[in-house]
Scaffold this active site. Structure first.
Site, short mmCIF file in Angstrom:
data_model
loop_
_atom_site.label_atom_id
_atom_site.label_comp_id
_atom_site.label_asym_id
_atom_site.label_seq_id
_atom_site.Cartn_x
_atom_site.Cartn_y
_atom_site.Cartn_z
N MET A 105 0.84 -1.21 0.00
CA MET A 105 0.00 0.00 0.00
C MET A 105 0.87 1.25 0.00
O MET A 105 0.60 2.21 -0.73
CB MET A 105 -0.93 0.03 1.23
N SER A 128 -8.99 3.49 1.16
CA SER A 128 -9.64 2.25 0.72
C SER A 128 -9.41 2.00 -0.76
O SER A 128 -9.22 2.93 -1.53
CB SER A 128 -11.14 2.32 0.99
N LYS A 167 -14.05 5.53 7.83
CA LYS A 167 -13.43 4.37 7.17
C LYS A 167 -13.89 3.07 7.83
O LYS A 167 -14.18 2.08 7.16
CB LYS A 167 -11.90 4.48 7.21
N HIS A 192 -17.28 2.37 6.64
CA HIS A 192 -17.15 1.85 5.26
C HIS A 192 -16.88 0.35 5.31
O HIS A 192 -17.50 -0.44 4.59
CB HIS A 192 -16.01 2.58 4.53
N ASN A 193 -15.94 -0.06 6.15
CA ASN A 193 -15.60 -1.48 6.22
C ASN A 193 -16.77 -2.31 6.75
O ASN A 193 -17.02 -3.41 6.27
CB ASN A 193 -14.38 -1.69 7.12
N GLU A 234 -19.03 -2.72 4.02
CA GLU A 234 -18.39 -3.70 3.12
C GLU A 234 -18.73 -5.13 3.58
O GLU A 234 -19.11 -5.98 2.77
CB GLU A 234 -16.88 -3.45 3.14
C1 6PG Z 1 -10.42 -1.41 1.97
C2 6PG Z 1 -10.64 -2.66 2.80
C3 6PG Z 1 -9.49 -3.00 3.65
C4 6PG Z 1 -9.71 -4.19 4.58
C5 6PG Z 1 -10.04 -5.47 3.88
C6 6PG Z 1 -9.96 -6.70 4.76
O1 6PG Z 1 -11.18 -0.49 2.20
O2 6PG Z 1 -9.54 -1.37 1.10
O3 6PG Z 1 -11.73 -2.45 3.63
O4 6PG Z 1 -9.23 -1.88 4.44
O5 6PG Z 1 -8.57 -4.39 5.32
O6 6PG Z 1 -11.28 -5.39 3.30
O7 6PG Z 1 -10.89 -6.70 5.79
P1 6PG Z 1 -11.26 -8.07 6.55
O8 6PG Z 1 -10.00 -8.89 6.62
O9 6PG Z 1 -11.72 -7.68 7.92
O10 6PG Z 1 -12.29 -8.74 5.72
#
Ligand code: 6PG
Length: 485
Positions: free
Chosen positions: A15, A130, A185, A188-189, A192
């Site tokens: 990253m 993200s 953020k 957001h997760n 997700e």
């Molecule tokens: C992002 C993702 C990232 C996150 C992964 C893994 O926004 O690019 O949210 O930040 O680390 O999605 O998350 P998990 O291992 O908890 O599924």
């Protein structure tokens, strides 16, 4: 040594490297530093070769290369490493310099760090980043919060490297003070997690309920991605369903063990929702669904003991696939409504002035939950910045009206056939609860008052006046104190 660099970045994992190259592409001079300095040399002689990127082999050297006020971005593991780097940096900095944490830090840590650094005259930003490796390299979604005076210092860099909406706006804007960026953020997760779980439930209904092959499901996702569900997660699911191992020709998806991992951001979102008293039920179910999936051995044992119905979903297959699509869409609306309810409550609790339209814009492109749908949320908040709940916006209310019969059919069939759809189900239960003028909490209050003299309010008296009934004639008239978490 010349002070020519615009920004320094510490942490040369993928990253970090990709963000540096992205900044370089946009004309910024970046100093790269890593605790294990051999990584700096390796980076300069490979990925960064021929670029303007400068390598530093010590913090001292890195700091000397920076224009003032200095801007230093940490892309290191969340937790202790962030605090350690902050302490290592401070002796080399002067008031007015800025430290940025771009990792997935927990927002209470960001609040603490902002207060600590600001108290010494430094500036601090905690920013969500993200979009994974690809996003970092070619346009992430970025959610910065922290010391307000820090924003003008990095606005140009961040907005240049960020993803852009179809209208050309950068998917990065100032979120708010101290931990606001990392809170957004985290949410957001959480969303997700919810989106992924909803897609998994649609997959299971199609696979177990309708007996569809991966190819047939692929075709359904191709269609879904052309309409209201058009999004990155639908797109990758479509591609996953079509993927065959080039060596064996096997469908890789079918070979993957059904136990989900998680790094904690979904759990943080759920814990925060409980702390704030917000019913963010879908993200909670998505976290629990991952936990249940991880109990593989228990499930294998139980599958041989516990009975359930024989799966039989009769009728028009195509029509039921459409029911599933609409159930997914309606549940997704509920999930985002819950996510924005959480943000609104957090804004009150932590005194952040959040702009919900702008948050939707930051998520529109670049990030994992990017979608056409987020463009509609942005439009809803722009039309009414004081919107009480996303469910009440005309566009989403209209969709819910349209999807409702399908949603109820999909959930009913899943329940009748013993196919677990916790996220679809909780979304529908929330929807029905939220639109209920009257819930059975009158009985609940009676029970609390019966066994613990916890008192209740009355429908025929002003709010805030509390009553106790001596239900058994034995308890006396003393009531318990009033407090609500
Ligand atoms: C992002 C993702 C990232 C996150 C992964 C893994 O926004 O690019 O949210 O930040 O680390 O999605 O998350 P998990 O291992 O908890 O599924």
């Amino acid at each position: 040594m010349e002070q020519t660099a615009d920004i320094a970045l510490i942490g040369l994992a993928v990253m970090g490297q990709n963000l540096i190259m992205n900044m370089n592409d946009h004309g910024f001079t970046v100093v790269a530093y890593n605790r294990t300095t051999s990584k700096v040399d390796e980076f300069l002689s490979t990925t960064a070769k021929g670029s303007k990127v400068i390598g530093a082999h010590s913090i001292e050297e890195m700091v000397k290369l920076l224009k003032r006020p200095r801007k230093i971005m940490l892309m290191v593991k969340a937790g202790k490493p962030v605090d350690e780097f902050i302490e290592a940096l401070l002796p080399h900095l002067e008031p007015g310099d800025l430290i940025i944490d771009g990792g997935n830090s927990h927002f209470p840590d960001t609040i603490r760090r902002a207060k600590y650094l600001e108290s010494q005259g430094f500036l601090f930003i905690g920013t969500g980043v993200s979009g994974g490796e690809e996003g970092a390299r070619f346009g992430p979604s970025m959610m910065p919060g922290g010391t307000p005076a820090a924003w003008p210092l990095v606005k140009d860099i961040f907005q240049s490297i960020a993803a852009k909406t179809p209208e050309g706006e950068p998917c990065c804007d100032w979120v708010g003070t101290d931990g606001a960026g990392h809170y957004v953020k985290m949410t957001h997760n959480g969303i997700e997690y919810g989106d992924m779980q909803l897609i998994c439930e649609a997959y299971q209904l199609m696979k177990e309920g309708l007996g569809m092959s991966n190819e047939e499901m692929h075709d359904a996702f191709v269609e879904w991605n052309k309409g209201e569900l058009d999004s990155y997660l639908i797109e990758i699911t479509r591609d996953i369903l079509a993927y065959k191992d080039p060596a064996t020709g096997e469908q890789t998806l079918d070979k993957i063990l059904d136990t989900a991992g998680q790094k904690g951001t979904g759990k943080w979102t759920s814990v925060s929702s409980l702390d704030l008293g917000m019913p963010v039920t879908l993200i909670g179910e998505a976290v629990y669904a991952r936990c249940l999936s991880a109990m593989k051995d228990d499930r294998v044992r139980a599958s041989k003991i516990l009975s359930g119905p024989k799966i039989k979903i009769a009728g028009d297959k195509k029509a039921f696939v459409e029911d599933i699509r609409q159930a997914l869409l309606a549940s997704k609306i509920v999930s985002y409504a819950q996510g924005f309810m959480l943000l609104a409550e957090a804004a009150k609790e932590y005194k952040w002035d959040l702009n919900y339209g702008s948050i939707a814009m930051m998520w529109r492109e670049g990030c994992i939950i990017r979608s056409v749908f987020l463009g509609k949320i942005k439009a809803a908040y722009e039309a009414d910045p004081k919107l009480a709940n996303l469910l009440l916006a005309d566009y989403f209310n209209g969709l819910l009206k349209r999807c409702q019969d399908s949603w109820r059919r999909a959930v009913s069939q899943a329940v009748l056939n013993g196919i677990p759809v916790p996220a679809f189900t909780t979304a529908l239960a929330f929807y029905d609860g939220y639109r209920s003028e009257r819930l059975p909490a009158n009985l609940l209050q009676a029970q609390r008052d019966y066994f613990g003299a916890h008192t209740y309010e009355r429908i025929d008296q002003p709010r805030g006046k509390f009553f106790h009934t001596n239900w058994t004639g034995k308890g006396g008239n003393i009531s318990a104190g009033q407090y609500t978490v």
